[in-house]
Design a protein around this motif. Structure first.
Motif, PDB file in Angstrom:
ATOM      1  N   GLU A 112      40.791  66.287  50.673  1.00  0.00           N
ATOM      2  CA  GLU A 112      40.047  67.469  50.232  1.00  0.00           C
ATOM      3  C   GLU A 112      39.292  67.184  48.940  1.00  0.00           C
ATOM      4  OE1 GLU A 112      42.272  71.025  49.972  1.00  0.00           O
ATOM      5  OE2 GLU A 112      41.950  71.496  52.066  1.00  0.00           O
ATOM      6  N   SER A 113      39.867  66.357  48.082  1.00  0.00           N
ATOM      7  CA  SER A 113      39.231  66.066  46.809  1.00  0.00           C
ATOM      8  C   SER A 113      37.852  65.456  46.993  1.00  0.00           C
ATOM      9  CB  SER A 113      40.120  65.113  45.997  1.00  0.00           C
ATOM     10  OG  SER A 113      39.467  64.698  44.837  1.00  0.00           O
ATOM     11  N   PHE A 114      37.695  64.616  48.022  1.00  0.00           N
ATOM     12  CA  PHE A 114      36.427  63.937  48.220  1.00  0.00           C
ATOM     13  C   PHE A 114      35.551  64.569  49.280  1.00  0.00           C
ATOM     14  CE2 PHE A 114      38.973  60.417  46.404  1.00  0.00           C
ATOM     15  CZ  PHE A 114      38.183  60.207  45.281  1.00  0.00           C
ATOM     16  N   THR A 115      36.130  65.393  50.145  1.00  0.00           N
ATOM     17  CA  THR A 115      35.338  65.908  51.257  1.00  0.00           C
ATOM     18  C   THR A 115      35.248  67.417  51.292  1.00  0.00           C
ATOM     19  OG1 THR A 115      37.272  65.858  52.710  1.00  0.00           O
ATOM     20  CG2 THR A 115      35.883  63.908  52.679  1.00  0.00           C
ATOM     21  N   GLY A 116      35.591  68.081  50.202  1.00  0.00           N
ATOM     22  CA  GLY A 116      35.436  69.531  50.146  1.00  0.00           C
ATOM     23  C   GLY A 116      36.655  70.263  50.635  1.00  0.00           C
ATOM     24  N   PHE A 117      36.667  71.583  50.484  1.00  0.00           N
ATOM     25  CA  PHE A 117      37.816  72.387  50.852  1.00  0.00           C
ATOM     26  C   PHE A 117      37.345  73.793  51.155  1.00  0.00           C
ATOM     27  CE2 PHE A 117      37.215  72.221  46.293  1.00  0.00           C
ATOM     28  CZ  PHE A 117      37.098  73.550  45.948  1.00  0.00           C
ATOM     29  N   HIS A 118      38.241  74.575  51.770  1.00  0.00           N
ATOM     30  CA  HIS A 118      37.940  75.980  52.083  1.00  0.00           C
ATOM     31  C   HIS A 118      38.497  76.857  50.984  1.00  0.00           C
ATOM     32  CE1 HIS A 118      37.683  79.849  53.938  1.00  0.00           C
ATOM     33  NE2 HIS A 118      38.982  79.982  53.975  1.00  0.00           N
ATOM     34  N   GLN A 164      31.069  59.236  47.968  1.00  0.00           N
ATOM     35  CA  GLN A 164      32.339  59.972  47.970  1.00  0.00           C
ATOM     36  C   GLN A 164      33.145  59.657  49.229  1.00  0.00           C
ATOM     37  OE1 GLN A 164      33.468  61.606  45.476  1.00  0.00           O
ATOM     38  NE2 GLN A 164      31.620  61.624  44.230  1.00  0.00           N
ATOM     39  N   PHE A 165      32.453  59.599  50.366  1.00  0.00           N
ATOM     40  CA  PHE A 165      33.173  59.317  51.606  1.00  0.00           C
ATOM     41  C   PHE A 165      33.592  57.852  51.676  1.00  0.00           C
ATOM     42  CE2 PHE A 165      33.159  63.088  54.209  1.00  0.00           C
ATOM     43  CZ  PHE A 165      32.332  63.916  53.464  1.00  0.00           C
ATOM     44  N   LEU A 166      32.796  56.973  51.103  1.00  0.00           N
ATOM     45  CA  LEU A 166      33.173  55.563  51.053  1.00  0.00           C
ATOM     46  C   LEU A 166      34.416  55.383  50.190  1.00  0.00           C
ATOM     47  CD1 LEU A 166      32.455  52.681  51.873  1.00  0.00           C
ATOM     48  CD2 LEU A 166      31.035  52.528  49.820  1.00  0.00           C
ATOM     49  N   GLU A 167      34.477  56.099  49.079  1.00  0.00           N
ATOM     50  CA  GLU A 167      35.652  56.019  48.208  1.00  0.00           C
ATOM     51  C   GLU A 167      36.889  56.552  48.924  1.00  0.00           C
ATOM     52  OE1 GLU A 167      36.989  57.372  43.673  1.00  0.00           O
ATOM     53  OE2 GLU A 167      34.949  57.727  44.391  1.00  0.00           O
ATOM     54  N   PHE A 168      36.715  57.644  49.672  1.00  0.00           N
ATOM     55  CA  PHE A 168      37.824  58.195  50.461  1.00  0.00           C
ATOM     56  C   PHE A 168      38.298  57.186  51.504  1.00  0.00           C
ATOM     57  CE2 PHE A 168      38.718  60.592  54.489  1.00  0.00           C
ATOM     58  CZ  PHE A 168      40.004  60.967  54.160  1.00  0.00           C
ATOM     59  N   LEU A 169      37.343  56.518  52.148  1.00  0.00           N
ATOM     60  CA  LEU A 169      37.679  55.530  53.163  1.00  0.00           C
ATOM     61  C   LEU A 169      38.390  54.334  52.541  1.00  0.00           C
ATOM     62  CD1 LEU A 169      37.250  55.040  56.217  1.00  0.00           C
ATOM     63  CD2 LEU A 169      35.148  53.849  55.641  1.00  0.00           C
TER      64      LEU A 169
END
Length: 982
Positions: A653-659, A638-643
């Motif tokens: 937020e879609s790939f790394t979570g949200f509050h 997920q973080f690789l895709e975001f990068l």
């Protein structure tokens, strides 16, 4: 409005006051003009009031008594009652004006301009006339006069003759409906013209003064009123004519009293591209297409008109594209002028509908000529087939599609609140889905992409289960956590998902059975290699096929015995196997378990082992079966895709979570930290992250930046660390705290540091690339593993330290117990006896530190020698960073040297022969409980660059002391020539 122009003339003044304000000939002349105007107005109002009284008596009252019986007539009668109320208000106003003027004359007082009611109460006059004529026009539109004159009631028949006598001005050919229409509006319209004549005459007699300005303003408002009445009546007659021409079917459904026809394609030709015979009607609130026996109605608030439609019309035609929430169609005109007129009228109608008011002259400018905005906020119920059928949407629109913030509600109870883009859910949204046969809902709090769930989300199911993780195309996909909070069967799964099923590496905790499964899954079943850890301390490794154990495995018992072979789910040995006992004996053979007879075996017991087999107690599971790089691939992906996306902010937020605020049950789960942002002061935006990365490229600066980033739950690297912390705790905390998993956990933490460093370098590469500062080898030239160990590992270790150190303590529990027994024995020695026992050379003893009191002997003093070094070593347990632990060890060595130097009176470098006894003395006095766990954690996780250096030398010395203390206890008579009792 007139009221604003007349604010300073809000109350009539006394003539004397008026003259005081305007002394001299000018004031006298103005008073004479006002006196003449008041006299004329008095006569005008008297005549008009008498006319209104006659209309009320001979027209309105008979009509009020003729209440109809049919449904249509009853609806019209309600509107007529309102018209009568408006008439009475107008009549009352006229009477009041008349009374005021008459009272002035009876008091023999001269009038001033401020005494003329129609001037200083101009806004009230305008308002009452507007209300009357709007209601009158509504009654005209519904053909009220036509219906009432066709009444068959006895009351109507009785008064019809009287009404004909009253309406003597009309010819016999004049219809009764037309006569009533004329009587109820023409006298009032004419009266306004008389007001205008009178006020105009007054204005002409006045010199330039504030009073003249006021009168001029009032005249302008009455001119607007006159224009307004004409426009209202024209539109009403135009609309009434339409309803007469249409059949009852269309009229009954479309006719609304307030609705006005603005344009008809029979008067201004235009046609649809599909059927030239379609009737096109533009009203002030809707656009209507009549097609044969059916029609379509489009609310103007949700109509967009596009001139540059990009669609080719038929040859010789000029098109306008009309966009609505569910349909788009083309209007075609024969010439560009016709098209331009329709476009202007449509846009003005849409704009006025959005503003909620028409562009009547009296009401001032409302943006006439401006284009209606493409972005709007409105409610709509979808009716055509599709995913939104029967759903009601309230929110923002853009060119006929939900776009922006909005709420979508279906009749079955589903609703979606969140972001929309071009008609589809896109961005963050919360969706409630009712469960069948239950009064409960599934609540999805997730990111959406083109109408489907995609990215990180939280789902609180109505059956007390909660999923937190990633979605793709509306199904769980990637890393995720599913937890059941119900009392019946509580469980938690942390791991990989594929197509809504558990697939890949994952950890399952069954809280009822007190078991944890660590391994691979396929289609929601345990499948492949797996490790099961039980609450009792027993663990085993087996191959699974669709939840069933197959083949042989390895079973590690609580008493450190190891069984290799086949066994059942209740951990009973069956078939061929090998049992290695903790004392070194080995039983190899065939095992059976007969009911009532217990476990039986036929085999060979080997008792030749003289010492404990190291392999028995130190067995580590999962290393070969679960390569560390494949364990939490879902998190890294997920973080690789975001990068790789270029760190787009809308994807962050879609790939790394949200509050998000979650339910009380969700807060109880430990991985709630994965999604909560908290209330941090630091705000991380994508551009800020990339900008700051470029500014921190020196080693110390990098460490400072990473420390701040990893502590922030808003930074992508901080979110990555939190996700990994959740995965680590799910595996090794609680039931998972089993010594046979130590190496798995240790290599996992090292790999976390490596991946975080890689992602940091990836972010830096992107930042430099975007700023045009990327040069060959600028980012990829350093050693990833070395930097991960020296820079990242110390920063992330506190997140994993509690679980990791527990594994070290369990793994080295036996050695630490022996060490602690040795420490207890050594603690019985006073300082001098212990120094002597450890063979510390006497010239190194710090005897001056042993301060004696009365009746004390130096040989009995304890815990005084080398006190500073002892206290320094005790700080070893106060930090989690191996680097800091090594610095504490170095500081301890320096304190030892300092004390020896003080004793000898000179600088003294301790040789190994002197160092080991002294260090053993300090270790025995420091009494660090789990020293073995501490030493091995430092050895395993310290910076590789420290190997072979001073730190490595000191750590080796500490290990020697630790091992020697253990052997002291094992063989006291051989190792200890001197015992405490001696």
């Amino acid at each position: 409005m007139a009221g604003t122009a007349l604010q300073r003339w809000t109350t009539p003044c006394h003539p004397k006051t008026c003259r005081l304000r305007h002394p001299g000939r000018k004031a006298v002349r103005e008073d004479m003009c006002a006196e003449e105007a008041a006299a004329s107005l008095l006569q005008l109002e008297e005549t008009f009031s008498a006319s209104l009284a006659r209309i009320d008596a001979l027209v309105l009252k008979p009509l009020l008594q003729a209440e109809p019986n049919d449904q249509k007539g009853k609806e019209n009668f309600k509107l007529f009652l309102l018209l009568n109320d408006r008439f009475q208000a107008l009549w009352n106003l006229t009477e009041e004006n008349y009374r005021i003027l008459k009272q002035k004359r009876s008091d023999s007082e001269r009038s001033c301009i401020q005494d003329i009611y129609t001037i200083w109460k101009g806004d009230l006059f305008l308002s009452i006339y507007i209300q009357y004529f709007v209601t009158f026009a509504n009654y005209v539109v519904v053909q009220g006069f036509e219906h009432v004159t066709k009444s068959k009631s006895e009351a109507w028949k009785l008064h019809k003759t009287v009404l004909k006598q009253f309406l003597t001005d009309f010819t016999p050919e004049t219809s009764m409906a037309l006569a009533l229409y004329t009587v109820l509006h023409k006298p009032l319209q004419d009266h306004i013209q008389r007001y205008l004549l009178l006020l105009t005459k007054l204005k002409e007699t006045l010199k330039e003064s504030p009073e003249k300005d006021v009168v001029t303003g009032v005249i302008q408002e009455y001119v607007k009123l006159e224009s307004f009445i004409s426009q209202v009546l024209d539109e009403a007659c135009f609309t009434k004519a339409l309803w007469k021409s249409l059949g009852c079917k269309f009229t009954d459904m479309l006719c609304v009293p307030e609705r006005r026809l603005l344009e008809d394609n029979k008067n201004l030709p235009i046609s649809t591209s599909t059927n030239r015979s379609d009737r096109i009607l533009l009203f002030d609130d809707v656009l209507v297409l009549i097609q044969g026996n059916s029609f379509q109605s489009f609310d103007l608030k949700l109509v967009w008109v596009d001139e540059n439609c990009g669609e080719k019309s038929a040859p010789g035609l000029h098109g306008l594209r009309i966009t609505t929430p569910e349909e788009t169609f083309l209007l075609s005109a024969k010439d560009p002028q016709m098209k331009a007129v329709w476009q202007w009228k449509l846009n003005q109608a849409v704009r006025q509908a959005l503003n909620g008011k028409r562009d009547f002259p009296l009401w001032g400018r409302t943006g006439e000529g401006s284009e209606p905005p493409p972005c709007r906020f409105f409610s709509y119920v979808f009716r055509l087939e599709g995913r939104f059928r029967s759903a009601a949407y309230e929110g923002e629109w853009h060119w006929g599609k939900p776009h922006g913030k909005g709420t979508l509600k279906w009749r079955d109870g589903r609703n979606h609140v969140g972001d929309f883009k071009e008609g589809l859910e896109h961005g963050f949204g919360i969706c409630l889905v009712p469960r069948q046969a239950e009064d409960r809902y599934d609540c999805y709090k997730c990111h959406w992409y083109e109408g489907k769930m995609r990215g990180y989300g939280i789902c609180e199911y109505g059956n007390d289960m909660v999923y937190k993780g990633y979605f793709k195309d509306n199904v769980r996909q990637g890393f995720g956590i599913l937890e059941n909070f119900s009392a019946e069967h509580p469980f938690r799964y942390t791991g990989q998902w594929e197509n809504d099923k558990k697939n890949g590496y994952g950890v399952w905790e069954d809280k009822d059975r007190g078991e944890r499964y660590i391994g691979t899954w396929l289609d929601d079943h345990r499948h492949g290699q797996g490790i099961v850890v039980t609450q009792s301390g027993v663990c085993y490794q087996r191959t699974f096929h669709a939840d069933k154990m197959v083949g042989s495995g390895i079973l590690l018992l609580e008493d450190d015995s190891v069984y290799e072979g086949n066994f059942t789910e209740d951990l009973t040995f069956v078939g061929k196997g090998k049992l290695s006992f903790a004392n070194g004996f080995v039983l190899e053979g065939t095992f059976t378990n007969k009911s009532g007879q217990g476990l039986q075996t036929h085999g060979v017991l080997n008792t030749s082992s003289e010492q404990l087999d190291e392999r028995v107690t130190k067995t580590q599971l999962g290393l070969r079966e679960f390569p560390v790089e494949k364990r939490w691939k879902g998190i890294y992906d997920q973080f690789l895709e975001f990068l790789q996306s270029g760190c787009k902010e809308e994807m962050e937020e879609s790939f790394t979570g949200f509050h998000i605020q979650t339910s009380k049950e969700l807060r109880k789960s430990q991985e709630y930290l994965f999604c909560q942002r908290g209330t941090e002061d630091i705000s991380w935006k994508t551009e800020d992250i990339l900008e700051e990365l470029v500014q921190h490229q020196e080693l110390e600066s990098i460490q400072s930046y990473l420390e701040k980033a990893l502590k922030s739950s808003l930074h992508p690297l901080g979110k990555l660390l939190k996700a990994l912390t959740v995965a680590f705790q799910a595996t090794y905390s609680g039931i998972g705290a089993n010594r046979h998993l130590l190496t798995m956990a240790q290599e996992e933490v090292k790999y976390y540091a490596k991946k975080i460093w890689e992602f940091y370098r990836g972010l830096l590469h992107l930042a430099l690339e975007q700023k045009g500062q990327l040069s060959p080898g600028a980012v990829d030239g350093d050693m990833s593993d070395q930097k991960a160990s020296s820079v990242v590992l110390p920063l992330i270790l506190p997140c994993f330290y509690p679980e990791l150190f527990m594994l070290y303590m369990l793994y080295h529990e036996r050695e630490d117990d022996l060490y602690c027994q040795g420490i207890v024995d050594l603690s019985l020695f006073p300082d001098i006896k212990l120094l002597e026992f450890l063979d510390v050379q006497k010239h190194l003893w710090p005897l001056k530190d042993l301060t004696l009191t009365t009746n004390q002997r130096r040989s009995l003093i304890k815990d005084k020698c080398f006190l500073s070094a002892t206290e320094c070593l005790q700080k070893l347990i106060t930090t989690v960073d191996p680097r800091e632990k090594l610095l504490i060890l170095q500081k301890t060595y320096e304190e030892l040297e300092g004390t020896v130097g003080r004793v000898l009176g000179k600088d003294y470098k301790l040789p190994m022969d002197d160092l080991l006894p002294l260090l053993m003395y300090v270790v025995s006095r420091a009494k660090i409980q789990h020293l073995g766990a501490e030493i091995h954690l430092i050895r395993d996780l310290m910076d590789p660059t420290n190997q072979g250096g001073m730190f490595d030398f000191l750590l080796t010395a500490l290990e020697s002391c630790y091992e020697h203390i253990q052997r002291m206890r094992l063989h006291p008579r051989e190792s200890c020539p001197l015992t405490p009792s001696s």
